[in-house]
Scaffold this active site. Structure first.
Site, PDB file in Angstrom:
ATOM      1  N   GLY A 127      39.041  38.285  35.587  1.00  7.81           N
ATOM      2  CA  GLY A 127      39.358  39.389  36.475  1.00  7.81           C
ATOM      3  C   GLY A 127      38.650  39.238  37.807  1.00  7.81           C
ATOM      4  N   SER A 128      38.533  40.337  38.509  1.00  7.09           N
ATOM      5  CA  SER A 128      37.937  40.313  39.841  1.00  7.09           C
ATOM      6  C   SER A 128      36.429  40.164  39.762  1.00  7.09           C
ATOM      7  CB  SER A 128      38.281  41.606  40.588  1.00  7.09           C
ATOM      8  OG  SER A 128      37.613  42.712  40.008  1.00  7.09           O
ATOM      9  N   GLU A 155      35.325  34.666  34.208  1.00  6.02           N
ATOM     10  CA  GLU A 155      36.142  33.888  35.136  1.00  6.02           C
ATOM     11  C   GLU A 155      36.655  34.866  36.179  1.00  6.02           C
ATOM     12  OE1 GLU A 155      39.433  32.303  37.012  1.00  6.02           O
ATOM     13  OE2 GLU A 155      40.148  32.826  35.020  1.00  6.02           O
ATOM     14  N   GLU A 186      39.155  37.933  49.111  1.00  6.99           N
ATOM     15  CA  GLU A 186      40.257  37.427  48.296  1.00  6.99           C
ATOM     16  C   GLU A 186      41.499  38.287  48.517  1.00  6.99           C
ATOM     17  OE1 GLU A 186      41.004  35.815  43.770  1.00  6.99           O
ATOM     18  OE2 GLU A 186      39.795  37.630  44.032  1.00  6.99           O
TER      19      GLU A 186
END
Length: 489
Positions: A236-237, A258, A392
């Site tokens: 995820g973020s 991750e 991002e």
């Protein structure tokens, strides 16, 4: 009525799967799952509670000793049977992914293919759980290193690849003897529930696989903080990862995170420009740019920058955008919130002096009046501090920046908190050999687009995560080590 978007007969279960049975949540609230292409309600799912999270963890805890006691090949055989079931239901699962997440149907079929690959690779590793025997300092003694499961693994997955990310964690966790509790993301929960349905059909013992639904801030937090969970694996973020890092601290949980990425795409003056453009387009726009390894910022040597940008803008403009069931190049963004996030970053970037080379932006009119649409957008920036370069985007927007040298490109690429993926296009072997120690990223693509291999290791540095997935190193992360000093003297 367009039957391709009729979901009424697609999903057999909208309840949670706990301890081998389909259960209603303890609360009465429901969450609507909407098609991002037209905003129609596909299904309503249970909004789980803390009590539901505890029930799932208790079921997994009860089942784990007996599951771990089975020979690893027996566990692997069940995981392989699940891969067979996914193969037999591949088209149905691809439709589920497309309708709840929005990616074009051919890309959804590719995702289901990845589910099968993840599960089969894990099953094949059942006979590769190995230890070590080490010489001791003492006579009549040896040192043994053994590997054991952690216990109960909690999987928290992102909405961009809801089926593949679940399988990526589920397969190795189960083969190594852990039991599993999946929180299916609230935006895209149906894929996880369908995997549970297939797992039930192939005969997994009750409690080995559990799938709960609900809000991450409630159910996810409870799963992470509970003393019943041992390992947390999350995709995820970075923001969410930091929250999980803090929530798991009190229990000293083992974490595999991750997280986000801001991949630099570097093209030098000696690169094959056509190949670089083709790779840059694929690495930016696949899944509407909703991939953590996507081309998020481009550093172009000044000698080829005009040529590259002309071709890249033309290729971006030519992409088709539409109903994902028609298999265009791009479907919708997953939600209105995601579209608003992109608009905010672009607006702030323009305020900082970015130049618009291809003004895509939000789409309206016709089929675009419903759903969450954003067309490819290309900008040129001159300041590496621009939000377009540092934040991002996770969508079809890409900034480009001209550089004068390889060294400048590397310096600018490393000027980020992220460290997941990077790209380099050059024919200079000296640069290729120098790059791995120069770039501070866990995954680097040379002269090719993205797409990691199952036998590799998908890992981030910096704020892009902890641990990693795939290959022998990812598989080994679902095992903990025990050292035995065996003296027979």
């Amino acid at each position: 009525m367009d039957n391709r978007n009729d979901f009424s007969t697609e999903i057999a279960h909208e309840t949670m799967y706990v301890d081998g049975a389909w259960l209603r949540a303890r609360g009465r609230e429901r969450i609507e799952v909407r098609n991002p292409a037209n905003e129609q309600v596909l299904a309503t799912i249970e909004e789980g509670t803390i009590e539901d999270a505890v029930l799932a963890l208790e079921a997994a805890r009860r089942a784990q000793p007996a599951w771990a006691a089975l020979p690893a090949p027996t566990r692997g055989a069940l995981v392989a049977r699940l891969a067979d079931a996914v193969t037999s239901n591949a088209e149905h699962l691809a439709r589920v992914v497309t309708l709840e997440q929005g990616k074009p149907i051919s890309q959804a079929r590719g995702e289901i293919g990845a589910v099968v690959t993840f599960l089969r690779y894990a099953a094949e590793n059942a006979r590769r759980i190995e230890g070590d025997i080490i010489a001791s300092d003492n006579r009549d003694e040896e040192i043994q290193i053994r590997r054991h499961p952690h216990g109960v693994v909690v999987g928290l997955t992102a909405w961009n690849y809801p089926a593949a990310l679940a399988a990526r964690k589920l397969g190795p966790a189960l083969v190594t003897g852990n039991t599993f509790v999946l929180l299916a993301h609230e935006i895209t929960p149906l894929s996880g529930l369908e995997l549970a349905r297939l797992a039930h059909g192939v005969g997994f013992p009750p409690g080995v696989i559990n799938v709960v639904t609900g809000r991450g801030l409630v159910v996810g937090k409870a799963l992470v903080e509970s003393p019943l969970s041992d390992l947390i694996t999350m995709t995820g973020s970075t923001r969410a990862g930091k929250q999980i890092y803090g929530s798991g601290a009190a229990g000293l949980k083992v974490l595999r995170l991750e997280l986000g990425g801001k991949a630099p795409f570097i093209v030098m003056e000696d690169a094959d420009v056509d190949a670089a453009v083709k790779a840059a387009v694929a690495a930016r726009y696949t899944n509407c740019g909703q991939i953590c390894t996507c081309n998020e910022r481009m550093y172009l040597h000044r000698d080829i920058a005009d040529q590259f940008l002309d071709k890249f803008v033309a290729a971006s403009k030519a992409l088709t955008i539409g109903d994902p069931m028609d298999d265009p190049d791009m479907g919708p963004k997953v939600s209105a919130l995601e579209v608003d996030k992109i608009k905010d970053i672009v607006d702030r970037g323009m305020g900082d002096g970015a130049e618009m080379l291809l003004e895509g932006g939000p789409l309206t009119g016709g089929i675009y009046d419903k759903g969450h649409w954003y067309a490819p957008t290309v900008l040129e920036v001159r300041d590496n501090a621009s939000p377009l370069v540092q934040e991002e985007v996770f969508g079809p927007v890409v900034p480009a920046m001209r550089v004068d040298s390889f060294e400048q490109a590397i310096s600018l690429a490393n000027d980020t908190e992220y460290g997941l993926s990077a790209y380099l296009f050059t024919q200079n072997m000296k640069r290729l050999l120098a790059l791995p120690s120069a770039l501070k990223f866990g995954e680097v693509y040379f002269n090719r687009s993205n797409g990691e291999a199952i036998q590799g290791f998908h890992t981030g540095w910096g704020h892009s995560g902890l641990g990693g997935e795939d290959g022998k190193y990812g598989f080994d992360g679902y095992l903990r080590k025990q050292t035995l000093y065996v003296n027979w003297g």
